[in-house]
Scaffold this active site. Structure first.
Site, PDB file in Angstrom:
ATOM      1  N   GLY A  52       0.764  -1.247   0.000  1.00 52.05           N
ATOM      2  CA  GLY A  52       0.000   0.000   0.000  1.00 52.05           C
ATOM      3  C   GLY A  52       0.795   1.296   0.000  1.00 52.05           C
ATOM      4  N   TRP A  54       2.397   2.856  -2.630  1.00 46.52           N
ATOM      5  CA  TRP A  54       2.009   3.705  -3.757  1.00 46.52           C
ATOM      6  C   TRP A  54       0.619   4.287  -3.493  1.00 46.52           C
ATOM      7  CZ3 TRP A  54       3.480   2.239  -9.470  1.00 46.52           C
ATOM      8  CH2 TRP A  54       4.867   2.035  -9.557  1.00 46.52           C
ATOM      9  N   ASP A  72      -5.286  -5.957  -5.787  1.00 51.60           N
ATOM     10  CA  ASP A  72      -4.174  -6.897  -5.574  1.00 51.60           C
ATOM     11  C   ASP A  72      -4.770  -8.260  -5.183  1.00 51.60           C
ATOM     12  OD1 ASP A  72      -0.890  -6.161  -4.813  1.00 51.60           O
ATOM     13  OD2 ASP A  72      -1.638  -8.193  -4.474  1.00 51.60           O
ATOM     14  N   ASP A  90      -7.489 -10.937  -8.779  1.00 52.29           N
ATOM     15  CA  ASP A  90      -6.374 -11.344  -9.643  1.00 52.29           C
ATOM     16  C   ASP A  90      -6.619 -10.734 -11.015  1.00 52.29           C
ATOM     17  OD1 ASP A  90      -4.617 -12.658 -11.319  1.00 52.29           O
ATOM     18  OD2 ASP A  90      -4.959 -14.639 -10.449  1.00 52.29           O
ATOM     19  N   ASP A 112       2.450  -1.692 -10.504  1.00 53.68           N
ATOM     20  CA  ASP A 112       3.729  -2.100  -9.901  1.00 53.68           C
ATOM     21  C   ASP A 112       3.700  -3.615  -9.707  1.00 53.68           C
ATOM     22  OD1 ASP A 112       6.241  -1.556  -8.832  1.00 53.68           O
ATOM     23  OD2 ASP A 112       5.498  -1.338  -6.786  1.00 53.68           O
ATOM     24  N   LYS A 152       5.643  -1.368 -14.272  1.00 55.33           N
ATOM     25  CA  LYS A 152       6.939  -1.975 -13.963  1.00 55.33           C
ATOM     26  C   LYS A 152       7.231  -3.049 -15.012  1.00 55.33           C
ATOM     27  CE  LYS A 152       7.455  -4.199  -9.873  1.00 55.33           C
ATOM     28  NZ  LYS A 152       8.272  -3.701  -8.782  1.00 55.33           N
TER      29      LYS A 152
HETATM   30  C1  LIG Z   1       6.087  -4.928  -5.699  1.00 58.53           C
HETATM   31  S1  LIG Z   1       4.540  -5.331  -5.058  1.00 58.53           S
HETATM   32  C2  LIG Z   1       3.669  -3.807  -5.168  1.00 58.53           C
HETATM   33  C3  LIG Z   1       4.062  -2.788  -4.136  1.00 58.53           C
HETATM   34  C4  LIG Z   1       3.113  -1.608  -4.064  1.00 58.53           C
HETATM   35  N1  LIG Z   1       3.201  -0.775  -5.262  1.00 58.53           N
HETATM   36  C5  LIG Z   1       3.393  -0.744  -2.881  1.00 58.53           C
HETATM   37  O1  LIG Z   1       3.962   0.336  -3.067  1.00 58.53           O
HETATM   38  O2  LIG Z   1       3.046  -1.129  -1.743  1.00 58.53           O
HETATM   39  C6  LIG Z   1       3.819  -6.258  -6.349  1.00 58.53           C
HETATM   40  C7  LIG Z   1       2.396  -6.683  -6.103  1.00 58.53           C
HETATM   41  O3  LIG Z   1       1.859  -7.279  -7.288  1.00 58.53           O
HETATM   42  C8  LIG Z   1       0.836  -8.147  -6.853  1.00 58.53           C
HETATM   43  N2  LIG Z   1       0.402  -9.076  -7.891  1.00 58.53           N
HETATM   44  C9  LIG Z   1       1.120 -10.082  -8.449  1.00 58.53           C
HETATM   45  N3  LIG Z   1       0.361 -10.782  -9.314  1.00 58.53           N
HETATM   46  C10 LIG Z   1      -0.868 -10.197  -9.321  1.00 58.53           C
HETATM   47  C11 LIG Z   1      -2.099 -10.489  -9.997  1.00 58.53           C
HETATM   48  N4  LIG Z   1      -2.189 -11.516 -10.865  1.00 58.53           N
HETATM   49  N5  LIG Z   1      -3.170  -9.692  -9.760  1.00 58.53           N
HETATM   50  C12 LIG Z   1      -3.074  -8.660  -8.890  1.00 58.53           C
HETATM   51  N6  LIG Z   1      -1.940  -8.347  -8.203  1.00 58.53           N
HETATM   52  C13 LIG Z   1      -0.848  -9.112  -8.411  1.00 58.53           C
HETATM   53  C14 LIG Z   1       1.502  -8.870  -5.680  1.00 58.53           C
HETATM   54  O4  LIG Z   1       0.553  -9.519  -4.867  1.00 58.53           O
HETATM   55  C15 LIG Z   1       2.248  -7.722  -5.000  1.00 58.53           C
HETATM   56  O5  LIG Z   1       1.516  -7.208  -3.930  1.00 58.53           O
END
Ligand SMILES: C[S@@+](CC[C@H](N)C(=O)[O-])C[C@H]1O[C@@H](n2cnc3c(N)ncnc32)[C@H](O)[C@@H]1O
Length: 201
Positions: A52, A54, A72, A90, A112, A152
């Site tokens: 959380g 961002w 997420d 998802d 991200d 990203k």
């Molecule tokens: C690097 S973290 C994001 C950090 C976030 N921007 C922050 O600042 O707190 C990447 C996120 O992508 C999510 N993610 C990965 N695959 C996903 C999917 N299929 N659908 C939704 N979210 C996904 C992961 O659960 C993870 O929380």
């Protein structure tokens, strides 16, 4: 030997002091300071929002007249905010576009998202590209004209084609690697501004 992923590196420490759940906020802050993504009153879609950081940053930038929809597969690790909505979903699910929330348009879509890494570079890059491609598909569906998109990317096979594809939909695109990206990481961000719904690649 120097530990590259020290839990107490500069940005991790700073995030702790400033009340952010993850150091990734400094990547977005640097991108925003350079590319001016957000304004008061903007509607923003935050894909891969957990834990959380961002989301906190964006919610503050768009203020109470704006709104952030965050998604997420994992739960957030911040207190609920009045101008945000969290949907546990998802993005790769078949029913992703069902439901009313995505029938609105957004000024900015940020992603991200990153998959769980397997340690197999090619597989990790491919999994990340799948998420990034989905983020673009979503952005094309929900962005308002002239909207902005940030995602990203992990550099690898398919990156250049993806960048080309994004270029076909926006007036300006730029690859950018913020200082908070870990040394040695293949990660960078693609910043796309000025969504043009009719443009062709
Ligand atoms: C690097 S973290 C994001 C950090 C976030 N921007 C922050 O600042 O707190 C990447 C996120 O992508 C999510 N993610 C990965 N695959 C996903 C999917 N299929 N659908 C939704 N979210 C996904 C992961 O659960 C993870 O929380």
């Amino acid at each position: 030997m120097k530990r590259e992923f020290s839990k107490n590196d500069f940005f991790t420490q700073k995030a702790k002091e400033e009340g952010y759940p993850a150091r990734s906020v400094y990547k977005l802050q640097e991108i925003d300071e350079k590319f001016k993504l957000f304004q008061k009153g903007f509607f923003v879609l935050d894909l891969g929002a957990a834990p959380g950081s961002w989301l906190l940053y964006i919610a503050n930038k768009v203020s109470m007249t704006g709104k952030v929809v965050a998604m997420d597969i994992l739960d957030l690790n911040i207190k609920p905010l009045n101008n945000t909505v969290f949907i546990k979903k998802d993005v790769l699910a078949d029913d992703f576009f069902d439901g009313p929330l995505l029938n609105q348009s957004f000024n900015v879509v940020v992603s991200d998202m990153a998959p769980n890494t397997t340690g197999l570079l090619e597989l990790d890059v491919a999994n990340c590209l799948e998420l990034t491609q989905k983020a673009l598909e979503i952005a094309i569906k929900v962005l308002a004209k002239s909207g902005n998109f940030v995602c990203k990317i992990f550099e690898g096979p398919g990156t250049d084609n993806f960048v080309k594809e994004v270029k076909g939909h926006f007036q300006m695109i730029k690859r950018y690697r913020p200082r908070a990206v870990r040394r040695g990481s293949k990660e960078f961000y693609l910043i796309a501004k000025g969504f043009s719904p009719q443009r062709k690649s």
